[in-house]
Design an enzyme around this catalytic site. Structure first.
Site, PDB file in Angstrom:
ATOM      1  N   LEU A   1       0.952  -1.156  -0.173  1.00  0.00           N
ATOM      2  CA  LEU A   1      -0.002  -0.071  -0.136  1.00  0.00           C
ATOM      3  C   LEU A   1       0.579   1.325   0.078  1.00  0.00           C
ATOM      4  O   LEU A   1       1.947   1.411   0.673  1.00  0.00           O
ATOM      5  CB  LEU A   1      -0.851  -0.216   1.211  1.00  0.00           C
ATOM      6  CG  LEU A   1      -1.858  -1.079   1.246  1.00  0.00           C
ATOM      7  CD1 LEU A   1      -2.593  -1.057   2.630  1.00  0.00           C
ATOM      8  CD2 LEU A   1      -2.769  -1.112   0.154  1.00  0.00           C
TER       9      LEU A   1
ATOM     10  N   ASN B   1       0.445   4.128   1.335  1.00  0.00           N
ATOM     11  CA  ASN B   1       0.610   4.714   2.621  1.00  0.00           C
ATOM     12  C   ASN B   1       1.124   3.782   3.783  1.00  0.00           C
ATOM     13  O   ASN B   1       1.174   4.315   4.950  1.00  0.00           O
ATOM     14  CB  ASN B   1      -0.693   5.356   2.836  1.00  0.00           C
ATOM     15  CG  ASN B   1      -1.960   4.544   3.020  1.00  0.00           C
ATOM     16  OD1 ASN B   1      -1.625   3.062   2.635  1.00  0.00           O
ATOM     17  ND2 ASN B   1      -3.116   4.803   3.603  1.00  0.00           N
ATOM     18  N   CYS B   2       1.603   2.645   3.421  1.00  0.00           N
ATOM     19  CA  CYS B   2       2.078   1.638   4.422  1.00  0.00           C
ATOM     20  C   CYS B   2       3.679   2.199   4.781  1.00  0.00           C
ATOM     21  O   CYS B   2       4.475   2.116   3.952  1.00  0.00           O
ATOM     22  CB  CYS B   2       1.827   0.287   3.840  1.00  0.00           C
ATOM     23  SG  CYS B   2       2.946  -0.950   4.825  1.00  0.00           S
ATOM     24  N   ASP B   3       3.793   2.270   6.077  1.00  0.00           N
ATOM     25  CA  ASP B   3       5.273   2.704   6.432  1.00  0.00           C
ATOM     26  C   ASP B   3       6.359   1.644   6.211  1.00  0.00           C
ATOM     27  O   ASP B   3       7.401   1.991   5.510  1.00  0.00           O
ATOM     28  CB  ASP B   3       5.347   3.074   7.880  1.00  0.00           C
ATOM     29  CG  ASP B   3       4.703   4.284   8.412  1.00  0.00           C
ATOM     30  OD1 ASP B   3       4.270   5.072   7.280  1.00  0.00           O
ATOM     31  OD2 ASP B   3       4.364   4.391   9.554  1.00  0.00           O
TER      32      ASP B   3
ATOM     33  N   ARG C   1       6.980   2.060   2.593  1.00  0.00           N
ATOM     34  CA  ARG C   1       7.844   3.210   2.224  1.00  0.00           C
ATOM     35  C   ARG C   1       9.240   2.671   2.536  1.00  0.00           C
ATOM     36  O   ARG C   1      10.235   3.106   1.797  1.00  0.00           O
ATOM     37  CB  ARG C   1       7.441   4.081   2.847  1.00  0.00           C
ATOM     38  CG  ARG C   1       6.077   4.677   2.327  1.00  0.00           C
ATOM     39  CD  ARG C   1       5.615   6.000   3.244  1.00  0.00           C
ATOM     40  NE  ARG C   1       4.318   6.394   2.959  1.00  0.00           N
ATOM     41  CZ  ARG C   1       3.538   7.342   3.530  1.00  0.00           C
ATOM     42  NH1 ARG C   1       4.149   7.688   4.999  1.00  0.00           N
ATOM     43  NH2 ARG C   1       2.338   7.527   3.370  1.00  0.00           N
TER      44      ARG C   1
END
Length: 105
Positions: free
Chosen positions: A6, A8-10, A13
């Site tokens: 995803l 927006n998944c840390d 990233r």
């Protein structure tokens, strides 16, 4: 190399930052093929489904008992992230062992 996760998944990233040559495939927006899902299930088994997620906790027992391929198609955020595909090799998660195998430590 593709990183399925995803945007927006840390954890995804972190993987993207360490693997700048990789392409992020957002499973919520773009999905994941049934073929890759089946391949990952064969390799990782139940570990592919994140049973600690809020999505999982929101499912009833009937939903949880569905075929994992269908379940991940309906709820892509249930997949443990990231799923990294590098040619014929696939990796799950971003643990130090995965980072070492990918040569980023």
């Amino acid at each position: 190399m593709q990183i399925y996760g995803l945007k927006n998944c840390d954890t995804c990233r972190k993987a993207m930052k360490a693997l700048p040559q990789a392409v992020l495939v957002d499973v919520r927006a773009d999905g994941i093929s049934a073929e890759l899902t089946k391949r990952a299930l064969v390799k990782f088994g139940d570990a592919l489904i994140n049973t600690r997620s809020t999505t999982w906790r929101g499912l009833d027992e009937t939903e949880r008992a569905r075929d994992p391929v269908d379940l991940l198609k309906s709820h892509p955020a249930l997949m443990k992230r990231p799923l990294i595909v590098d040619g014929e090799n696939i990796y799950l998660g971003w643990a130090p062992s995965v980072q070492a195998e990918l040569g980023v430590m």
